[in-house]
Design a protein around this motif. Structure first.
Motif, short mmCIF file in Angstrom:
data_model
loop_
_atom_site.label_atom_id
_atom_site.label_comp_id
_atom_site.label_asym_id
_atom_site.label_seq_id
_atom_site.Cartn_x
_atom_site.Cartn_y
_atom_site.Cartn_z
N PHE A 136 0.83 -1.21 0.00
CA PHE A 136 0.00 0.00 0.00
C PHE A 136 0.87 1.26 0.00
O PHE A 136 0.62 2.20 -0.76
CB PHE A 136 -0.92 0.00 1.22
CG PHE A 136 -1.72 1.25 1.36
CD1 PHE A 136 -2.77 1.53 0.51
CD2 PHE A 136 -1.41 2.17 2.36
CE1 PHE A 136 -3.50 2.70 0.63
CE2 PHE A 136 -2.14 3.33 2.50
CZ PHE A 136 -3.19 3.60 1.63
N MET A 137 1.90 1.26 0.85
CA MET A 137 2.77 2.43 0.91
C MET A 137 3.55 2.61 -0.40
O MET A 137 3.80 3.74 -0.82
CB MET A 137 3.75 2.30 2.08
CG MET A 137 3.08 2.29 3.44
SD MET A 137 2.38 3.85 3.90
CE MET A 137 3.84 4.68 4.47
N ASP A 153 7.44 7.37 -4.96
CA ASP A 153 8.44 8.35 -5.38
C ASP A 153 9.54 8.54 -4.35
O ASP A 153 10.63 9.00 -4.67
CB ASP A 153 7.79 9.69 -5.70
CG ASP A 153 7.09 10.30 -4.52
OD1 ASP A 153 6.66 9.54 -3.63
OD2 ASP A 153 6.96 11.53 -4.49
N LEU A 154 9.29 8.15 -3.11
CA LEU A 154 10.34 8.22 -2.09
C LEU A 154 11.44 7.22 -2.36
O LEU A 154 12.56 7.38 -1.88
CB LEU A 154 9.75 7.98 -0.70
CG LEU A 154 8.77 9.03 -0.19
CD1 LEU A 154 8.18 8.58 1.14
CD2 LEU A 154 9.45 10.37 -0.04
N TRP A 214 8.53 2.28 7.08
CA TRP A 214 8.41 1.64 5.78
C TRP A 214 9.66 1.88 4.94
O TRP A 214 10.17 0.96 4.29
CB TRP A 214 7.17 2.16 5.06
CG TRP A 214 7.11 1.78 3.62
CD1 TRP A 214 6.80 0.56 3.12
CD2 TRP A 214 7.33 2.62 2.50
NE1 TRP A 214 6.83 0.59 1.75
CE2 TRP A 214 7.15 1.85 1.35
CE3 TRP A 214 7.66 3.96 2.36
CZ2 TRP A 214 7.30 2.37 0.08
CZ3 TRP A 214 7.81 4.48 1.09
CH2 TRP A 214 7.63 3.69 -0.03
N ASN A 215 10.14 3.11 4.94
CA ASN A 215 11.33 3.44 4.15
C ASN A 215 12.53 2.64 4.63
O ASN A 215 13.33 2.15 3.82
CB ASN A 215 11.60 4.94 4.23
CG ASN A 215 12.46 5.42 3.09
OD1 ASN A 215 12.90 4.65 2.26
ND2 ASN A 215 12.69 6.72 3.06
N MET A 216 12.67 2.46 5.93
CA MET A 216 13.78 1.66 6.46
C MET A 216 13.63 0.19 6.08
O MET A 216 14.61 -0.46 5.70
CB MET A 216 13.86 1.82 7.97
CG MET A 216 14.30 3.20 8.42
SD MET A 216 14.28 3.41 10.20
CE MET A 216 15.52 2.25 10.69
#
Length: 98
Positions: free
Chosen positions: A43-44, A50-51, A76-78
């Motif tokens: 979902f993220m 774009d991140l 989430w990014n980690m």
């Protein structure tokens, strides 16, 4: 005597069913947690790809969700940056060679 043995076996099977269905301290909890993380990651990725360098047209509309998902974006990014290869991870879960 045979009826009593049948009843005991039936009760044992019922007990085993409920132990397996309601076992939240064992493997079931881990599987549910992994599935929840994978669903949230997907979902993220759709909302804020774009991140990670993926140009998506949905990002503009997903900015409205940012106040609700702000704390989850860092985690989430980690998680996504720690993964070496998503394909190898998926193949490992299915026990096949990538």
């Amino acid at each position: 005597m045979v009826i009593i043995i049948g009843i005991v076996e039936a009760l044992e099977n019922i007990k085993l069913f409920f132990v397996g269905a309601l076992d939240m301290q064992g493997k079931a909890h881990g599987h549910i947690e992994n599935e929840a993380f994978e669903t949230m990651d997907q979902f993220m990725l759709l909302c804020f790809g774009d991140l990670l360098g993926i140009d998506l047209p949905t990002t503009y509309y997903a900015l409205e969700l940012l106040p609700y998902l702000g704390e989850d974006i860092v985690k989430w990014n980690m998680r996504m940056s720690d993964k070496k290869s998503i394909w190898e991870e998926k193949a490992g879960k299915l026990d096949i060679d990538p």
